[in-house]
Motif scaffolding. Structure first.
Motif, short mmCIF file in Angstrom:
data_model
loop_
_atom_site.label_atom_id
_atom_site.label_comp_id
_atom_site.label_asym_id
_atom_site.label_seq_id
_atom_site.Cartn_x
_atom_site.Cartn_y
_atom_site.Cartn_z
N LEU A 44 0.81 -1.21 0.00
CA LEU A 44 0.00 0.00 0.00
C LEU A 44 0.85 1.27 0.00
O LEU A 44 0.31 2.38 -0.05
CB LEU A 44 -0.93 0.01 1.22
N LEU A 45 2.17 1.11 0.06
CA LEU A 45 3.05 2.27 -0.07
C LEU A 45 3.03 2.79 -1.50
O LEU A 45 2.81 2.04 -2.45
CB LEU A 45 4.49 1.90 0.29
N ARG A 46 3.29 4.07 -1.64
CA ARG A 46 3.41 4.66 -2.97
C ARG A 46 4.48 3.90 -3.76
O ARG A 46 5.57 3.65 -3.25
CB ARG A 46 3.78 6.14 -2.83
N GLN A 47 4.18 3.54 -4.98
CA GLN A 47 5.09 2.73 -5.79
C GLN A 47 6.10 3.57 -6.58
O GLN A 47 7.07 3.04 -7.12
CB GLN A 47 4.29 1.86 -6.76
N GLU A 48 5.86 4.89 -6.65
CA GLU A 48 6.81 5.79 -7.29
C GLU A 48 7.03 6.99 -6.37
O GLU A 48 6.10 7.47 -5.73
CB GLU A 48 6.28 6.27 -8.64
N GLY A 49 8.25 7.46 -6.30
CA GLY A 49 8.56 8.61 -5.47
C GLY A 49 8.82 8.22 -4.03
O GLY A 49 8.75 7.04 -3.66
N PRO A 50 9.13 9.20 -3.18
CA PRO A 50 9.47 8.92 -1.78
C PRO A 50 8.33 8.24 -1.03
O PRO A 50 7.17 8.64 -1.14
CB PRO A 50 9.72 10.33 -1.20
N ALA A 51 8.67 7.20 -0.29
CA ALA A 51 7.70 6.47 0.53
C ALA A 51 8.47 5.81 1.66
O ALA A 51 9.57 5.29 1.47
CB ALA A 51 6.96 5.42 -0.30
N GLY A 66 16.18 9.66 3.62
CA GLY A 66 16.17 9.50 2.17
C GLY A 66 16.50 8.08 1.81
O GLY A 66 16.75 7.24 2.70
N PRO A 67 16.52 7.73 0.54
CA PRO A 67 16.80 6.35 0.12
C PRO A 67 18.09 5.79 0.68
O PRO A 67 18.21 4.58 0.90
CB PRO A 67 16.86 6.47 -1.41
N GLU A 68 19.08 6.67 0.91
CA GLU A 68 20.36 6.20 1.44
C GLU A 68 20.24 5.68 2.87
O GLU A 68 21.15 5.00 3.37
CB GLU A 68 21.40 7.32 1.38
N HIS A 69 19.14 5.97 3.56
CA HIS A 69 18.94 5.52 4.94
C HIS A 69 18.16 4.21 5.01
O HIS A 69 18.03 3.64 6.10
CB HIS A 69 18.19 6.59 5.74
N SER A 70 17.65 3.76 3.88
CA SER A 70 16.80 2.57 3.91
C SER A 70 17.57 1.35 4.40
O SER A 70 18.72 1.12 4.03
CB SER A 70 16.24 2.29 2.51
N ASN A 90 10.82 0.26 -5.84
CA ASN A 90 10.82 1.72 -5.84
C ASN A 90 12.15 2.19 -5.27
O ASN A 90 12.41 2.03 -4.08
CB ASN A 90 9.64 2.25 -5.01
N ARG A 91 12.96 2.78 -6.10
CA ARG A 91 14.30 3.18 -5.67
C ARG A 91 14.28 4.24 -4.57
O ARG A 91 15.28 4.43 -3.89
CB ARG A 91 15.10 3.73 -6.88
N GLU A 143 14.29 -5.69 -0.61
CA GLU A 143 13.24 -6.07 -1.56
C GLU A 143 12.48 -4.85 -2.08
O GLU A 143 12.22 -4.72 -3.28
CB GLU A 143 12.27 -7.06 -0.91
N LEU A 144 12.09 -3.96 -1.17
CA LEU A 144 11.28 -2.82 -1.59
C LEU A 144 12.06 -1.85 -2.47
O LEU A 144 11.48 -1.15 -3.31
CB LEU A 144 10.71 -2.09 -0.37
#
Length: 224
Positions: free
Chosen positions: A110-117, A207-211, A162-163, A157-158
């Motif tokens: 249910l997370l947004r599939q494009e953009g920050p999530a 940001g993505p670098e913290h995932s 979505n990058r 996986e996520l």
């Protein structure tokens, strides 16, 4: 990602001390609350989790898992190996490790599939193996360490979908709630409202670098 008036946010565990404070502090465009007391969502029951997920529509910019417990069915943390109880340890894993895994399974889509999530989940510093210097609390420590591994693995996986997706474990600090009050000891504690504000500031800097990371209330990385 800054949570503001154009974001859709889901808080799971919204009736708990931290979850309730987060809901009060959020300035989201749409805020969806789920909890066991109000909605019957039981994270130890997959059918319950699946029904809850089917009852809400994505896409969410932020899903915040504020579930978990230190004491379950009156069983407090173990002080020594001799205190280990298999049923109590299994209950810790069911709630604090398998629970977040089921939430990821059913709610991450249910997370947004494009953009920050962001999918953020409350963990605890005592789940850090590298930071464990005083021992004890076998079941809770081990369940939280397992939760951290589940979140880290889900982040891998996520990211393929979505990058810009972020999955993180967050330590809120020592928070004064009814469930933790008798275990505070000499630790400095903060009110749920202060903890919520701290967590929202951390979220704003992710940001993505913290995932896949594990961060405390001040945004500092915690050792696995």
């Amino acid at each position: 990602m800054k949570v503001n008036s154009d974001k859709r946010v889901l808080v799971i565990g919204a009736s708990g001390g931290i979850g309730r404070a987060l809901c009060a502090a959020l300035e989201a465009g749409e805020l969806v609350r789920l909890s066991r007391s109000r909605d019957g969502l039981d994270v130890t029951d997959e059918d319950s989790v699946a029904r809850a997920a089917a009852g809400v529509a994505g896409a969410f910019d932020l899903i915040f898992d504020a579930t978990g417990a230190l004491e379950i069915d009156g069983q407090g943390p173990e002080k020594a190996l001799s205190d280990i109880n298999p049923a109590a340890m299994a209950a810790q894993f069911a709630l604090n490790a398998i629970g977040p895994a089921l939430l990821l399974k059913h709610f991450a889509p249910l997370l947004r599939q494009e953009g920050p999530a962001i999918f953020a989940s409350l963990s605890a510093r005592v789940g850090s193996i590298g930071d464990n210097r005083i021992g004890g609390w076998y079941g809770y420590r081990a369940a939280k360490a397992a939760q951290n591994q589940i979140l880290h693995t889900a982040a891998v996986e996520l990211r393929r979908r979505n990058r810009q997706a972020v999955v993180v474990a967050l330590h809120p600090g020592t928070v004064a709630t009814d469930l933790t009050r008798k275990y505070l000891g000499r630790h400095r504690s903060v009110a749920p409202e202060e903890a919520a504000g701290n967590l929202l500031r951390v979220l704003a800097g992710l940001g993505p670098e913290h995932s896949g990371g594990f961060y405390d209330w001040a945004g500092k990385e915690i050792a696995w």
